[in-house]
Design a protein around this motif. Sequence first.
Motif, mmCIF file in Angstrom:
data_model
loop_
_atom_site.group_PDB
_atom_site.id
_atom_site.type_symbol
_atom_site.label_atom_id
_atom_site.label_comp_id
_atom_site.label_asym_id
_atom_site.label_seq_id
_atom_site.Cartn_x
_atom_site.Cartn_y
_atom_site.Cartn_z
ATOM 1 N N ALA A 39 33.660 11.999 56.871
ATOM 2 C CA ALA A 39 32.142 12.056 56.307
ATOM 3 C C ALA A 39 31.049 10.884 56.349
ATOM 4 O O ALA A 39 31.726 10.331 56.146
ATOM 5 C CB ALA A 39 32.258 12.385 54.113
ATOM 6 N N SER A 40 29.934 11.186 56.271
ATOM 7 C CA SER A 40 29.074 10.333 56.932
ATOM 8 C C SER A 40 27.857 9.911 55.415
ATOM 9 O O SER A 40 26.979 10.850 54.962
ATOM 10 C CB SER A 40 28.769 10.081 57.953
ATOM 11 O OG SER A 40 27.526 11.085 58.306
ATOM 12 N N GLY A 41 27.684 9.361 55.050
ATOM 13 C CA GLY A 41 26.041 9.173 53.514
ATOM 14 C C GLY A 41 26.984 8.206 52.773
ATOM 15 O O GLY A 41 27.653 7.531 52.409
ATOM 16 N N VAL A 99 25.379 14.104 52.125
ATOM 17 C CA VAL A 99 25.836 13.446 53.086
ATOM 18 C C VAL A 99 26.646 14.767 53.745
ATOM 19 O O VAL A 99 26.779 15.992 54.087
ATOM 20 C CB VAL A 99 27.498 13.343 51.915
ATOM 21 C CG1 VAL A 99 28.881 13.180 52.840
ATOM 22 C CG2 VAL A 99 27.212 12.439 50.703
ATOM 23 N N GLN A 100 27.065 14.196 55.189
ATOM 24 C CA GLN A 100 27.590 14.509 55.930
ATOM 25 C C GLN A 100 28.618 15.348 56.580
ATOM 26 O O GLN A 100 29.125 14.049 55.454
ATOM 27 C CB GLN A 100 27.396 14.501 58.094
ATOM 28 C CG GLN A 100 25.286 14.159 57.871
ATOM 29 C CD GLN A 100 24.467 13.775 57.003
ATOM 30 O OE1 GLN A 100 24.695 12.156 56.357
ATOM 31 N NE2 GLN A 100 23.862 13.805 55.936
ATOM 32 N N LEU A 101 29.338 16.634 56.312
ATOM 33 C CA LEU A 101 30.875 16.752 56.411
ATOM 34 C C LEU A 101 31.287 17.508 57.985
ATOM 35 O O LEU A 101 30.536 18.162 58.467
ATOM 36 C CB LEU A 101 30.899 17.476 55.423
ATOM 37 C CG LEU A 101 30.465 16.586 53.806
ATOM 38 C CD1 LEU A 101 30.683 17.804 52.505
ATOM 39 C CD2 LEU A 101 31.643 15.903 53.222
ATOM 40 N N SER A 107 30.507 8.261 45.297
ATOM 41 C CA SER A 107 29.287 8.777 44.415
ATOM 42 C C SER A 107 29.843 10.120 43.831
ATOM 43 O O SER A 107 29.364 10.563 42.656
ATOM 44 C CB SER A 107 28.831 8.421 43.957
ATOM 45 O OG SER A 107 27.093 8.963 45.031
ATOM 46 N N LYS A 108 30.670 11.370 44.724
ATOM 47 C CA LYS A 108 29.783 12.500 44.528
ATOM 48 C C LYS A 108 31.527 12.926 44.078
ATOM 49 O O LYS A 108 32.744 12.640 45.008
ATOM 50 C CB LYS A 108 29.509 13.040 45.770
ATOM 51 C CG LYS A 108 28.749 12.753 45.910
ATOM 52 C CD LYS A 108 27.529 13.402 46.737
ATOM 53 C CE LYS A 108 25.825 12.894 47.312
ATOM 54 N NZ LYS A 108 25.617 13.343 46.090
ATOM 55 N N ALA A 109 31.714 13.897 43.563
ATOM 56 C CA ALA A 109 32.242 14.790 43.667
ATOM 57 C C ALA A 109 32.567 15.782 44.812
ATOM 58 O O ALA A 109 32.035 15.942 45.574
ATOM 59 C CB ALA A 109 32.915 15.479 42.738
ATOM 60 N N LEU A 110 34.325 15.296 45.732
ATOM 61 C CA LEU A 110 33.897 17.037 46.326
ATOM 62 C C LEU A 110 34.966 17.982 45.993
ATOM 63 O O LEU A 110 35.657 18.103 45.278
ATOM 64 C CB LEU A 110 34.743 16.042 47.931
ATOM 65 C CG LEU A 110 34.017 14.788 47.949
ATOM 66 C CD1 LEU A 110 35.455 13.692 48.717
ATOM 67 C CD2 LEU A 110 33.241 14.644 48.453
ATOM 68 N N GLY A 111 35.369 19.021 47.249
ATOM 69 C CA GLY A 111 35.655 20.304 47.030
ATOM 70 C C GLY A 111 35.935 21.188 48.466
ATOM 71 O O GLY A 111 35.682 20.564 49.447
#
Length: 125
Positions: free
Chosen positions: A24-26, A2-4, A31-35
């Motif tokens: 974000a892009s991707g 993922v690009q952030l 489906s991903k946790a983020l932090g």
Amino acid sequence: QVQLVESGGGLVQAGDSLRLSCAASGRTFSSKALGWFRQAPGRKELEFVAAISASGGSTHYADSVNGRFTISRDNARYMIYLQMNSLKPEDTAVYYCAASVFARVTMTRTEFDSWGQGTQVTVSS
């Protein structure tokens, strides 16, 4: 991966509020946790700040920000947010958003494989 890209940092006074955003892009974003992590001036290590699960149903905070910061996500808009209230000078740091390899919430830095470039937050006393 993922690009952030983070935004929203700046110079504020102690007690003020600030909201950081991360675009974000991707295709795997939802489906991903983020932090959010931060790096204070003069320190090499990244400090965990907050995390949210892929669904948004679970969150976890560092003790130092619990009750003052709120992490959220908008999967439809591919956005992550960090609302920071009652800011203190010790919150001064470069803040990074990150995407985990897992869907479950995690605070372990090595479980995050995508990182933004960071945004500076400076809190004056």
